[in-house]
Design a protein around this motif. Structure first.
Motif, mmCIF file in Angstrom:
data_model
loop_
_atom_site.group_PDB
_atom_site.id
_atom_site.type_symbol
_atom_site.label_atom_id
_atom_site.label_comp_id
_atom_site.label_asym_id
_atom_site.label_seq_id
_atom_site.Cartn_x
_atom_site.Cartn_y
_atom_site.Cartn_z
ATOM 1 N N MET A 131 0.859 -1.182 0.000
ATOM 2 C CA MET A 131 0.000 0.000 0.000
ATOM 3 C C MET A 131 0.901 1.241 0.000
ATOM 4 S SD MET A 131 -3.016 -1.298 0.121
ATOM 5 C CE MET A 131 -4.263 -0.285 0.819
ATOM 6 N N TYR A 182 -0.814 6.984 0.693
ATOM 7 C CA TYR A 182 -2.175 7.509 0.617
ATOM 8 C C TYR A 182 -3.215 6.448 0.980
ATOM 9 C CZ TYR A 182 0.220 11.125 -2.016
ATOM 10 O OH TYR A 182 1.082 12.116 -2.402
ATOM 11 N N GLY A 183 -2.775 5.218 1.133
ATOM 12 C CA GLY A 183 -3.690 4.138 1.469
ATOM 13 C C GLY A 183 -4.193 3.383 0.257
#
Length: 122
Positions: free
Chosen positions: A19, A22-23
């Protein structure tokens, strides 16, 4: 199955996708740089473009050229402004001098025409 060996294939389900900050999950991208041509790497989906070193140098050269042109235009405008200011000062000086000379000439002619005033002055 016939196709190009360089066509992107989907990642197998056993490959863990990291990931990004920013996610969002990373995507797999291929390098276009000379040193790492066609090597795959993880890249954020939100990442738009990262110029290679050569592109950065070219952009810097273009920016430098634009800055130099801008500086030349500014210097030319400043030089023109200084010349115009100098011309105005010279014109104002000439005008003032002409007024003084004209006043002195008028006073002289007045004194010559009026001899009584000249005698009283002596």
């Amino acid at each position: 199955m016939t196709g190009n060996a360089f066509d992107p294939l989907p990642l197998p389900s056993s490959v863990p996708v990291p990931m990004c900050f920013y996610g969002d999950p990373y995507k797999v991208a291929k390098s276009d740089e000379e040193d790492t041509y066609r090597q795959r790497y993880w890249m954020c989906f939100n990442f738009a473009f990262e110029p290679i070193l050569r592109q950065r140098r070219i952009n810097k050269m273009v920016e430098d050229k634009e800055m130099m042109e801008k500086r030349r235009r500014e210097e030319a405008a400043e030089k023109e402004h200084k010349e115009e200011e100098k011309r105005r000062r010279v014109a104002a000086y000439r005008e003032e001098r002409e007024k003084k000379l004209e006043g002195a000439h008028r006073a002289k002619t007045t004194m010559e025409e009026n001899l009584d005033a000249l005698r009283k002055r002596k």
